[in-house]
Scaffold this active site. Structure first.
Site, PDB file in Angstrom:
ATOM      1  N   PHE A 141       3.573  -7.836  -6.292  1.00 18.64           N
ATOM      2  CA  PHE A 141       4.951  -8.337  -6.352  1.00 18.64           C
ATOM      3  C   PHE A 141       5.821  -7.633  -5.315  1.00 18.64           C
ATOM      4  CE2 PHE A 141       9.294  -7.683  -8.022  1.00 18.64           C
ATOM      5  CZ  PHE A 141       9.720  -9.001  -8.099  1.00 18.64           C
ATOM      6  N   HIS A 142       5.636  -6.334  -5.213  1.00 19.61           N
ATOM      7  CA  HIS A 142       6.416  -5.564  -4.249  1.00 19.61           C
ATOM      8  C   HIS A 142       6.119  -6.004  -2.812  1.00 19.61           C
ATOM      9  CE1 HIS A 142       6.939  -2.131  -1.483  1.00 19.61           C
ATOM     10  NE2 HIS A 142       8.075  -1.998  -2.128  1.00 19.61           N
ATOM     11  N   HIS A 143       4.834  -6.195  -2.514  1.00 13.16           N
ATOM     12  CA  HIS A 143       4.440  -6.583  -1.161  1.00 13.16           C
ATOM     13  C   HIS A 143       5.081  -7.899  -0.724  1.00 13.16           C
ATOM     14  CE1 HIS A 143       1.831  -3.650   0.598  1.00 13.16           C
ATOM     15  NE2 HIS A 143       1.017  -3.600  -0.440  1.00 13.16           N
ATOM     16  N   GLN A 265       5.748   1.160  -1.851  1.00 13.04           N
ATOM     17  CA  GLN A 265       7.146   0.841  -2.029  1.00 13.04           C
ATOM     18  C   GLN A 265       7.467  -0.433  -1.306  1.00 13.04           C
ATOM     19  OE1 GLN A 265      10.676   0.272  -0.857  1.00 13.04           O
ATOM     20  NE2 GLN A 265       9.881   0.730   0.724  1.00 13.04           N
TER      21      GLN A 265
END
Length: 265
Positions: A141-143, A265
């Site tokens: 999801f972060h990527h 992150q």
């Protein structure tokens, strides 16, 4: 050019054509959705493919991959941190948040690399899939959300990107160095892993504060290279990251023994 007077400028930094890349991004930022869709198909298709197959070790390749991204991030931090310090000391905190002068000079080149690197970093997940490690929601999801947001924001020349880019380079320089050392089987204390997750949480808090300050400047009718729409997207993104990383920290280090590595992150 820019807020910082660099003592040395490399030819590739000096010759970078920001206007040409900005034109490309205005026309192609939506390609980030295509990259994200292909990424999801590959990682979840690969996860299914690996279900009944033996895991690959890939440690030498993972060490090389992570080491390369660590070096890239270290150089990125070295070239962007002085600029943000100069923006604050030579001008003001408000200037650093509201004036997009980092799109000029040395940092314009590193902003370009930062933008395209979000596509390259999707490759992190292939190692997780092929090594049959846990693929948690936070990771993928972060990527994809970072990729889409960065590509969406670049053509708008959002001034807060100075902060987001510099913080990301700095945290990634530590995080990917950690990944590379772990891949080389270097024994690293648990507190280092915890510290990286804490830095990521701090990065989310700083991102929210920067957005709040930008919103206040805009609300006062003063100049600030932002849009209310972008601030809303950014706040939503940083809030979701904060809660996901906080949950990761709690479940990994507080409730149970660590079973997962800190995620990008």
């Amino acid at each position: 050019m820019g807020a910082h007077n660099y003592s040395y400028v490399f030819d590739f930094e000096d010759q970078f054509n920001e206007n040409e890349f900005n034109r490309y991004m205005r026309e192609h930022w939506t390609d980030s959705f295509i990259y994200s869709a292909v990424y999801l198909i590959i990682i979840f298709g690969g996860k299914h493919f690996m279900t009944k197959r033996r895991r690959f070790d890939l440690r030498p390749y993972l060490a090389t991959w992570s080491g390369g991204l660590a070096i890239f991030s270290i150089f990125g931090a070295i070239r962007t941190v002085p600029e943000i310090i100069s923006a604050i000391t030579n001008h003001s905190l408000e200037y650093s948040i509201c004036d997009p002068s980092y799109f000029e000079g040395v940092t314009s080149f590193w902003c370009f690399l930062f933008t395209v690197s979000k596509v390259l970093e999707l490759g992190d997940t292939l190692f997780i899939v092929l090594r049959k490690q846990p693929l948690i929601f936070l990771h993928w999801f972060h990527h994809i959300t970072v990729l889409v947001y960065v590509w969406y924001s670049y053509p708008q020349k959002m001034a807060s990107g100075r902060w987001f880019m510099t913080m990301n380079y700095t945290v990634h320089s530590i995080m990917y160095s950690y990944y590379a050392l772990r891949a080389l089987r270097v024994n690293i204390p648990k507190w280092v892993n915890m510290g990286i997750t804490f830095l990521q949480l701090l990065q989310m808090i700083m991102g929210l504060l920067i957005n709040i300050l930008a919103y206040r400047v805009l609300d006062q009718g003063s100049y600030c290279s932002h849009s209310y729409t972008n601030i809303r997207y950014s706040v939503l993104m940083y809030c979701s990251y904060f809660f996901l990383f906080a949950h990761f920290f709690y479940t990994t280090y507080v409730v149970q023994k660590p079973k997962q590595h800190v995620k990008d992150q």
